[in-house]
Design an enzyme around this catalytic site. Structure first.
Site, PDB file in Angstrom:
ATOM      1  N   ARG A 194      -6.186  -8.798   6.947  1.00 20.04           N
ATOM      2  CA  ARG A 194      -7.594  -8.718   5.947  1.00 20.04           C
ATOM      3  C   ARG A 194      -7.321  -9.914   5.101  1.00 20.04           C
ATOM      4  NH1 ARG A 194      -7.179  -5.754   2.205  1.00 20.04           N
ATOM      5  NH2 ARG A 194      -5.502  -4.653   2.634  1.00 20.04           N
ATOM      6  N   TYR A 217     -10.064  -9.667  13.294  1.00 21.37           N
ATOM      7  CA  TYR A 217      -8.830  -8.748  12.971  1.00 21.37           C
ATOM      8  C   TYR A 217      -8.995  -7.574  11.944  1.00 21.37           C
ATOM      9  CZ  TYR A 217      -3.865  -7.721  13.154  1.00 21.37           C
ATOM     10  OH  TYR A 217      -2.746  -7.204  13.499  1.00 21.37           O
ATOM     11  N   LYS A 276     -12.720  -0.516   6.121  1.00 18.66           N
ATOM     12  CA  LYS A 276     -12.572  -0.970   4.557  1.00 18.66           C
ATOM     13  C   LYS A 276     -13.919  -1.154   4.263  1.00 18.66           C
ATOM     14  CE  LYS A 276      -8.124  -0.549   4.891  1.00 18.66           C
ATOM     15  NZ  LYS A 276      -7.472   0.735   4.378  1.00 18.66           N
ATOM     16  N   HIS A 310      -9.268   5.749  -0.750  1.00 16.39           N
ATOM     17  CA  HIS A 310      -8.223   5.088  -0.069  1.00 16.39           C
ATOM     18  C   HIS A 310      -7.312   6.190  -0.040  1.00 16.39           C
ATOM     19  CE1 HIS A 310      -5.493   1.551   0.994  1.00 16.39           C
ATOM     20  NE2 HIS A 310      -5.752   2.005   2.037  1.00 16.39           N
ATOM     21  N   SER A 315      -0.430  -0.518  -0.053  1.00 16.67           N
ATOM     22  CA  SER A 315      -0.017  -0.651   1.289  1.00 16.67           C
ATOM     23  C   SER A 315       1.665  -0.849   1.014  1.00 16.67           C
ATOM     24  CB  SER A 315      -0.456  -1.996   1.703  1.00 16.67           C
ATOM     25  OG  SER A 315      -0.314  -2.934   0.832  1.00 16.67           O
ATOM     26  N   CYS A 334       3.622   1.495   1.372  1.00 18.33           N
ATOM     27  CA  CYS A 334       4.471   2.689   0.658  1.00 18.33           C
ATOM     28  C   CYS A 334       4.732   4.071   1.381  1.00 18.33           C
ATOM     29  CB  CYS A 334       3.567   3.291  -0.606  1.00 18.33           C
ATOM     30  SG  CYS A 334       3.627   2.132  -1.840  1.00 18.33           S
ATOM     31  N   ASP A 360      -5.790   7.502   6.055  1.00 11.39           N
ATOM     32  CA  ASP A 360      -6.257   6.116   5.351  1.00 11.39           C
ATOM     33  C   ASP A 360      -7.473   6.551   4.373  1.00 11.39           C
ATOM     34  OD1 ASP A 360      -5.537   3.341   4.652  1.00 11.39           O
ATOM     35  OD2 ASP A 360      -7.632   2.972   5.974  1.00 11.39           O
ATOM     36  N   ARG A 397      -0.385  -3.866  14.699  1.00  7.79           N
ATOM     37  CA  ARG A 397      -1.249  -2.747  14.668  1.00  7.79           C
ATOM     38  C   ARG A 397      -1.164  -1.913  15.959  1.00  7.79           C
ATOM     39  NH1 ARG A 397      -3.325  -1.094   9.378  1.00  7.79           N
ATOM     40  NH2 ARG A 397      -2.802  -3.054   8.109  1.00  7.79           N
TER      41      ARG A 397
HETATM   42  C1  OXD Z   1      -4.811  -1.337   4.360  1.00  6.51           C
HETATM   43  C2  OXD Z   1      -5.087  -0.691   5.848  1.00  6.51           C
HETATM   44  O1  OXD Z   1      -4.595  -2.561   4.264  1.00  6.51           O
HETATM   45  O2  OXD Z   1      -5.231   0.517   5.923  1.00  6.51           O
HETATM   46  O3  OXD Z   1      -4.638  -0.492   3.427  1.00  6.51           O
HETATM   47  O4  OXD Z   1      -4.713  -1.411   6.790  1.00  6.51           O
HETATM   48 MN    MN Z   2      -5.491   1.373   3.884  1.00  4.08          MN
END
Ligand code: OXD
Ligand code: MN
Length: 627
Positions: free
Chosen positions: A97, A236, A245, A265, A287, A289, A312, A404
């Site tokens: 991202r 991506y 998102k 989130h 992220s 974690c 997520d 991913r």
């Molecule tokens: C993030 C994802 O970046 O879930 O939080 O990809």
């Molecule tokens: Mn996420």
């Protein structure tokens, strides 16, 4: 190659039907006139060679993936090892991202707030119009109607994305309920979110296509007032799968504020205790974690069961009785591959047996995939994520750190039977986490909803060596929503406070907790084993909700009493236990200074309740220092 996939009973029905894709410009008869008009207007702007309305069928997915194998965008994995699965290698410049290129284009700058990149819509619209003009020439424009949440659920929302990337179509087919059934739900008076996506690589003047077309110029733009998304230049993940998102968090957070619910989130878990009581938990983590690991947790303690509802995103809405209900608006997982292995997340490994799209992982010589952490034994030879020969002595990572997997949630062995309940599940506890080597205890319960909102607003992680910035420096990530809140973060906190007031009026507000699996001792070693052992912390949290666990007051909230968490067999010494919960008033008072500074950035939009919380914690810490 004709492929007969091996499939288990839990496999999604993707590859079963024969393909009869509609490959012309005529919209399905069921398409709403507004959708048709909008698609026509985008086609007039972007000038694709053809328009395809996606029906979401298995045949369509099969045809698309075959075409991408032929064009080199996908590599078919060896069906002996990974049936009906593919590997995509992105352009090396298009791997994550792009937050610096993500914009909130609200009418007023203050409505985007200091944590977002704001652009005046009047300035952004002409920029986008120019970029999108002819951006799909030589390509097909796909129309993807989708539902976020179970089809027809009172908590679900509809959207239509157009894209010139077949990789995006295939991924959206896994990540959302996509196709004709979603389109048919859009009628003259239905609200739906339009999302325009182009990789920004028109095929003109004899240009030859590449496996991963994209553009150096990237704009991921959101218009909260008109609820539109325009994304240019990247294929991506969150930049391109706009349901995730962009819609389910940035635009949905704005809709949720206006309609009185929450778009978060957060992962969602169903937990059953040894007495058979069922709880549902929503948890927000920045992220890196271990969110996916917690979403698929296998408890180490007997009698407890954990099932997955989402990994997520959670949409939470009070029901007619005032109880907060949650759905996972997504239908798939777009998870980080590296670090996912049998010891860290065996459930994810099992989920990925087939029917998956992998992006930027390494390719084994036997036609299967590999990434760092998948097996202890490193394969002798691989082709790395950029397509180069790789051995352990190459001195580079075989899989990109943000590589991913994309796979249907229904294929996860720990998926809960109520994961797609259209009415959602009642949330009993909300957890905020972060990666903190110091200060933040293993677990505390917030004193009340306001204190919980303060905890959410102050979520942070120490920067690791992998991220930009000074190692150890705090990266604030309020509610783990820093990159995902579609409006002013201070207004978002006010909205949370208002929601709490409503939930408390009915006596049904979930309890709020803070966890930190990452606290370190002075010698730099982790104090808590983490992973499956986090179930012990979950057990304490839910025993609190169940009225069975005592708490001890601290300036930071309620902590477990001595022996309040079963540490049998963990080798956590008395001194380590103490360090896990130690509150150093000096260190905390210094942290409050930094929090005060952070809050000050929101000016008079900062809700007073948060200033009051900060003052209260400061008072308690000073008292603790004196005693
Ligand atoms: C993030 C994802 O970046 O879930 O939080 O990809
Ligand atoms: Mn996420």
């Amino acid at each position: 190659m004709t492929l007969t996939p091996t499939r288990s009973s839990s496999a999604p029905a993707k590859a079963l039907a024969a393909p009869h894709p509609r490959e012309d410009n005529s919209p399905p008869a069921s398409a709403d006139a507004r959708v048709v008009a909008w698609v026509e207007s985008i086609a007039a702007l972007t000038k694709p060679d053809s328009v395809v309305w996606c029906d979401g069928s298995a045949g369509e997915y099969d045809r698309l993936t075959r075409a991408m194998v032929d064009s080199g965008t996908l590599i078919r994995l060896n069906p002996e090892h990974r049936p009906y699965s593919f590997l995509a290698r992105s352009d090396p410049s298009d791997v994550a991202r792009v937050e610096a290129r993500t914009f909130i284009c609200s009418e007023h700058e203050d409505d985007a707030g200091p944590t977002n990149n704001w652009r005046d819509p009047a300035e952004m619209r002409p920029v986008l119009a120019k970029l999108f003009d002819g951006s799909m020439r030589g390509r097909t424009m796909y129309v993807i109607p989708f539902s976020m949440g179970p089809l027809g659920s009172p908590l679900a929302k509809l959207g239509v994305q157009v894209t010139d990337s077949p990789y995006v179509v295939a991924s959206m087919g896994i990540m959302t309920r996509m196709g004709t059934a979603a389109l048919e739900l859009i009628t003259a008076d239905t609200e739906w979110v339009p999302a325009v996506h182009s990789v920004g690589a028109p095929l003109v003047d004899g240009a030859v296509d590449v496996p991963w077309p994209c553009n150096e110029t990237k704009y991921i733009s959101h218009f909260p007032e008109t609820r539109e998304i325009w994304s240019f230049g990247s294929a991506y993940g969150g930049n391109a799968l706009l349901a995730k998102k962009s819609f389910a968090l940035r635009i949905a957070s704005v809709i949720a504020r206006d309609e009185g619910w929450l778009a978060e989130h957060m992962l969602i878990l169903k937990v059953t205790n040894p007495r058979g009581r069922v709880f549902h938990v929503a948890a927000a983590f920045p992220s890196a974690c271990g969110k996916t690991n917690l979403a698929m947790l296998t408890p180490s303690i007997p009698g407890w069961t954990v099932e997955t509802i989402g990994d997520d995103i959670a949409w939470l809405k009070p029901d007619a009785d005032g109880r907060l209900r949650a759905i996972n608006p997504e239908a798939g997982f777009f998870g980080v591959a590296p670090g996912t292995g049998p010891s860290t997340n065996a459930t994810a490994v099992d989920t990925l047996w087939g029917n998956a799209i992998f992006t930027n992982v390494a390719l084994r010589d036997d036609g299967d995939v590999w990434w760092e952490g998948l097996t202890d034994k490193i394969p002798e030879h691989l082709v790395d994520w950029q397509g180069n020969d790789w051995t352990a002595s190459s001195g580079s990572l075989a899989a990109h750190p943000n590589s991913r997997f994309t796979v249907a949630a229904a294929q996860c062995p720990s998926i809960s039977s109520d994961w797609d309940d259209p009415h959602g599940v009642v949330i009993d506890a909300i957890i905020f986490g972060g990666r903190r080597a110091s200060n933040v205890p293993l677990v505390v319960e917030a004193r009340d909803w306001e204190h919980g909102v303060y905890i959410g607003a102050t979520v942070s992680s120490e920067r690791t060596a992998a991220a930009e910035g000074t190692v150890g420096e705090l990266r604030r990530d309020p509610f783990a929503m820093m990159p995902f809140c579609g409006y002013n973060m201070a207004d978002y906190w006010s909205h949370w406070l208002e929601m709490g007031a409503k939930l408390r009026a009915t006596g049904t507000a979930p309890r709020i907790f803070q966890v930190n699996w990452f606290r370190k001792s002075n010698d730099g070693s982790f104090l808590w084993p983490g992973f499956a052992e986090n179930s012990r912390v979950l057990a304490w949290i839910l025993d609190r909700v169940d009225g069975r666990a005592a708490g001890a007051d601290t300036p930071l909230g309620w902590k477990p009493v001595a022996d309040g968490i079963d540490t049998e067999g963990l080798g956590v010494t008395a001194s380590q236990w103490e360090q896990l919960f130690a509150v150093d008033p000096e260190a905390w008072l210094a942290e409050l200074e930094s929090t005060e500074e952070f809050f000050a950035g929101f000016g008079d939009r900062l809700p007073e309740a948060l200033t009051a919380q900060l003052a209260d914690i400061r008072r308690r810490l000073k008292l603790a220092r004196e005693n």
